[in-house]
Scaffold this motif. Structure first.
Motif, short mmCIF file in Angstrom:
data_model
loop_
_atom_site.label_atom_id
_atom_site.label_comp_id
_atom_site.label_asym_id
_atom_site.label_seq_id
_atom_site.Cartn_x
_atom_site.Cartn_y
_atom_site.Cartn_z
N LYS A 33 0.90 -1.15 0.02
CA LYS A 33 -0.04 0.01 -0.03
C LYS A 33 0.92 1.14 -0.11
CE LYS A 33 -3.80 2.38 2.52
NZ LYS A 33 -4.92 2.12 3.62
N LEU A 34 0.49 2.18 -0.62
CA LEU A 34 1.18 3.59 -0.86
C LEU A 34 0.19 4.66 -0.10
CD1 LEU A 34 3.79 5.07 -1.83
CD2 LEU A 34 2.45 5.20 -4.06
N VAL A 35 0.70 5.26 0.68
CA VAL A 35 -0.02 6.31 1.22
C VAL A 35 0.86 7.55 0.83
CG1 VAL A 35 -0.94 7.58 3.35
CG2 VAL A 35 -0.85 5.02 3.38
N ILE A 36 -0.02 8.62 0.01
CA ILE A 36 0.70 9.75 -0.29
C ILE A 36 -0.12 11.03 0.40
CG2 ILE A 36 1.26 11.27 -2.43
CD1 ILE A 36 1.21 8.81 -3.95
N LYS A 37 0.60 11.80 1.07
CA LYS A 37 -0.24 13.10 1.48
C LYS A 37 0.44 14.16 0.54
CE LYS A 37 -0.75 14.62 6.05
NZ LYS A 37 -0.18 15.21 7.38
N VAL A 38 -0.37 14.98 0.05
CA VAL A 38 -0.22 16.15 -0.75
C VAL A 38 -0.46 17.18 -0.31
CG1 VAL A 38 -2.09 15.76 -2.30
CG2 VAL A 38 -0.33 17.12 -3.04
N THR A 39 0.61 18.36 0.17
CA THR A 39 0.20 19.36 0.77
C THR A 39 0.13 20.56 -0.20
OG1 THR A 39 2.70 20.01 1.38
CG2 THR A 39 1.46 18.66 2.92
N ALA A 40 0.65 20.36 -1.33
CA ALA A 40 0.59 21.41 -2.46
C ALA A 40 -0.60 21.53 -3.44
CB ALA A 40 1.86 21.26 -3.19
N SER B 127 1.55 18.23 -9.09
CA SER B 127 1.30 17.31 -10.01
C SER B 127 2.18 16.06 -9.77
CB SER B 127 1.89 18.07 -11.23
OG SER B 127 1.63 17.39 -12.45
N GLN B 128 3.39 16.11 -9.22
CA GLN B 128 4.18 15.16 -8.87
C GLN B 128 3.41 14.00 -7.95
OE1 GLN B 128 7.67 16.71 -7.45
NE2 GLN B 128 8.46 17.27 -9.38
N ALA B 129 2.71 14.45 -6.98
CA ALA B 129 2.05 13.60 -5.97
C ALA B 129 1.11 13.06 -6.66
CB ALA B 129 1.52 14.30 -4.94
N PHE B 130 0.00 13.50 -7.61
CA PHE B 130 -0.97 13.15 -8.16
C PHE B 130 -0.54 12.04 -9.22
CE2 PHE B 130 -3.57 16.42 -6.25
CZ PHE B 130 -4.85 16.13 -6.03
N THR B 131 0.56 12.26 -10.11
CA THR B 131 0.97 11.68 -11.18
C THR B 131 1.63 10.16 -10.43
OG1 THR B 131 1.71 13.27 -12.48
CG2 THR B 131 2.82 11.28 -12.90
N VAL B 132 2.37 10.36 -9.46
CA VAL B 132 2.83 8.91 -8.75
C VAL B 132 1.55 8.15 -8.08
CG1 VAL B 132 3.96 8.34 -6.62
CG2 VAL B 132 4.95 9.91 -8.18
N ALA C 210 5.02 5.58 2.66
CA ALA C 210 4.41 6.79 2.87
C ALA C 210 5.23 7.79 2.05
CB ALA C 210 4.21 7.14 4.34
N LEU C 211 4.90 8.89 1.39
CA LEU C 211 5.41 9.74 0.72
C LEU C 211 4.70 11.19 0.88
CD1 LEU C 211 5.59 8.33 -2.95
CD2 LEU C 211 7.45 8.44 -1.19
N VAL C 212 5.36 12.24 1.28
CA VAL C 212 4.77 13.50 1.48
C VAL C 212 5.34 14.34 0.34
CG1 VAL C 212 4.61 15.37 2.86
CG2 VAL C 212 4.52 13.09 3.78
N TYR C 213 4.29 15.19 -0.25
CA TYR C 213 4.59 16.16 -1.18
C TYR C 213 4.04 17.50 -0.82
CZ TYR C 213 5.89 12.76 -4.90
OH TYR C 213 6.22 11.53 -5.38
N TRP D 122 -4.07 11.61 0.43
CA TRP D 122 -4.53 12.49 1.37
C TRP D 122 -4.38 13.92 0.89
CZ3 TRP D 122 -6.20 11.99 6.60
CH2 TRP D 122 -6.54 10.60 6.93
N LEU D 123 -5.47 14.63 0.68
CA LEU D 123 -5.53 15.99 0.43
C LEU D 123 -5.22 16.97 1.56
CD1 LEU D 123 -8.43 16.15 -2.06
CD2 LEU D 123 -5.91 15.47 -2.60
N THR D 124 -4.26 17.64 1.81
CA THR D 124 -4.05 18.56 2.77
C THR D 124 -3.53 19.94 2.14
OG1 THR D 124 -1.84 17.97 3.15
CG2 THR D 124 -3.26 16.42 4.15
#
Length: 120
Positions: A4-11, A20-25, A117-120, A39-41
């Motif tokens: 599972k990949l959890v991505i938190k995008v702050t931008a 764009s990088q977060a949504f693309t990944v 987990a990744l944070v952008y 996660w949209l933050t």
């Protein structure tokens, strides 16, 4: 063990390349069969609203509405509780399939076995 990949995008529009990088990944991972939780933050919280992704533009990137549609269809999209409240966004305002949840749910997701987990 599942992956599972959890991505938190702050931008959002304030940092379009990072956004764009977060949504693309996230979309590439979903297309590859990975379970994804996006996660949209912060400023990305606005993309939980109908039509807001269509306003986003970044040359040479995939259209944000297409990426978001893929994520809503095959992944989980979560709007941060506090970020929504600060912007006056309520559950009834969001796109179908977007959930609103807070830090406890985020921590639970990223601490599970097999999660990256990744944070952008």
């Amino acid at each position: 063990m599942s992956k599972k990949l959890v991505i938190k995008v702050t931008a959002g529009a304030d940092a379009p390349e990072r956004c764009s990088q977060a949504f693309t990944v996230a979309a590439v991972a979903v297309a590859s069969g990975v379970e994804v939780s996006l996660w949209l933050t912060g400023e990305s919280a606005w993309f939980a609203l109908p039509g807001r992704a269509a306003e986003f533009e970044l040359p040479h990137s995939a259209p944000l509405p297409d990426l978001l549609e893929a994520l809503l269809a095959a992944g989980t999209v979560t709007l941060c509780t506090q970020c929504a409240a600060r912007r006056g966004i309520e559950a009834a305002d969001t796109l179908p399939g977007v959930r609103i949840a807070g830090a406890q749910v985020f921590v639970s997701e990223i601490m599970a076995d097999g999660v990256q987990a990744l944070v952008y």
